[in-house]
Motif scaffolding. Structure first.
Motif, mmCIF file in Angstrom:
data_model
loop_
_atom_site.group_PDB
_atom_site.id
_atom_site.type_symbol
_atom_site.label_atom_id
_atom_site.label_comp_id
_atom_site.label_asym_id
_atom_site.label_seq_id
_atom_site.Cartn_x
_atom_site.Cartn_y
_atom_site.Cartn_z
ATOM 1 N N PRO A 1 0.799 -1.241 0.000
ATOM 2 C CA PRO A 1 0.000 0.000 0.000
ATOM 3 C C PRO A 1 0.831 1.290 0.000
ATOM 4 N N PRO A 2 1.913 1.390 0.787
ATOM 5 C CA PRO A 2 2.696 2.642 0.722
ATOM 6 C C PRO A 2 3.280 2.901 -0.672
ATOM 7 N N SER A 3 3.706 1.851 -1.355
ATOM 8 C CA SER A 3 4.246 2.011 -2.704
ATOM 9 C C SER A 3 3.172 2.475 -3.671
ATOM 10 N N VAL A 4 1.993 1.894 -3.564
ATOM 11 C CA VAL A 4 0.884 2.256 -4.452
ATOM 12 C C VAL A 4 0.485 3.709 -4.209
ATOM 13 N N ARG A 5 0.429 4.121 -2.943
ATOM 14 C CA ARG A 5 0.086 5.519 -2.642
ATOM 15 C C ARG A 5 1.118 6.473 -3.225
ATOM 16 N N LEU A 6 2.388 6.106 -3.141
ATOM 17 C CA LEU A 6 3.457 6.944 -3.699
ATOM 18 C C LEU A 6 3.321 7.056 -5.224
ATOM 19 N N ILE A 7 3.063 5.931 -5.874
ATOM 20 C CA ILE A 7 2.873 5.939 -7.339
ATOM 21 C C ILE A 7 1.667 6.790 -7.708
ATOM 22 N N GLN B 1 0.377 9.301 -5.996
ATOM 23 C CA GLN B 1 0.696 10.707 -5.759
ATOM 24 C C GLN B 1 1.546 11.277 -6.894
ATOM 25 N N MET B 2 2.514 10.498 -7.369
ATOM 26 C CA MET B 2 3.358 10.956 -8.475
ATOM 27 C C MET B 2 2.525 11.133 -9.741
ATOM 28 N N ALA B 3 1.640 10.201 -10.017
ATOM 29 C CA ALA B 3 0.787 10.311 -11.206
ATOM 30 C C ALA B 3 -0.100 11.552 -11.123
ATOM 31 N N SER B 4 -0.644 11.844 -9.958
ATOM 32 C CA SER B 4 -1.475 13.043 -9.780
ATOM 33 C C SER B 4 -0.649 14.305 -9.993
ATOM 34 N N ARG B 5 0.583 14.291 -9.503
ATOM 35 C CA ARG B 5 1.465 15.453 -9.692
ATOM 36 C C ARG B 5 1.781 15.646 -11.174
ATOM 37 N N PHE B 6 2.084 14.536 -11.871
ATOM 38 C CA PHE B 6 2.349 14.624 -13.313
ATOM 39 C C PHE B 6 1.131 15.171 -14.057
ATOM 40 N N ALA B 7 -0.060 14.701 -13.686
ATOM 41 C CA ALA B 7 -1.289 15.139 -14.345
ATOM 42 C C ALA B 7 -1.502 16.639 -14.168
#
Length: 165
Positions: free
Chosen positions: A93-99, A101-107
């Motif tokens: 779960p922590p890895s998925v949340r990090l991924i 968050q990064m995708a949202s930032r890229f968007a």
């Protein structure tokens, strides 16, 4: 076989014209069901630089946008469904949340008219080549597109189009 996979983990720098002219090839392996090739060299990941000319957001699903580098337009898809995707349910779960968050930032960074460097897997949807995005960087240097063109042409002649001996 090793020569065919020599660029497997490399984000090859390609112009839209080159990316859109890749040939889709079944790669006889369950882990790599589809690959793309040009003149006998297989490509799996790509990097391109260009201006964002369209943007279609489906919240919590995906962001589809187009990158125009002057030679053509490449469709790019950034997935935003990491927190609900069955594919990521087997990850920690922590890895998925990090991924996610990064995708949202890229968007948030992908806006019409900005010049962006996009990296990701070369994929196909309904027969059309596209990039499934792994990261996006907004470029501020006005010379970055010209430099990318020069690098693409140099790499094509010295690396991508060289036949293994």
């Amino acid at each position: 076989m090793e020569q065919l996979r020599r660029l497997y983990n490399t984000h090859v720098k390609l112009l839209a014209f080159d990316l859109l002219s890749l040939t889709q090839t079944p790669f006889h392996s369950p882990s790599d069901p589809i690959s793309f090739s040009r003149r006998g060299t297989f490509f799996f990941r790509a990097e391109t630089v260009g201006t964002i000319t369209s943007r279609e957001l489906k919240p919590n699903k995906f962001l589809k946008f187009t990158v125009d580098d002057g030679t053509g337009c490449i469709v790019c898809v950034l997935w935003l469904n990491h927190l609900v995707s069955p594919y990521f349910s087997r990850c920690s779960p922590p890895s998925v949340r990090l991924i996610a968050q990064m995708a949202s930032r890229f968007a948030a960074e992908v806006r019409l008219g900005v010049v962006a460097r996009v990296r990701g897997r070369i994929t196909s949807y309904r027969g059309a080549v596209q990039i499934t995005v792994s990261d996006v960087v907004v470029e501020r240097d006005p010379n970055v597109e010209t430099l990318h063109w020069l690098e693409c042409m140099s790499l094509a002649s010295k690396c991508y189009d060289v036949r293994p001996s």
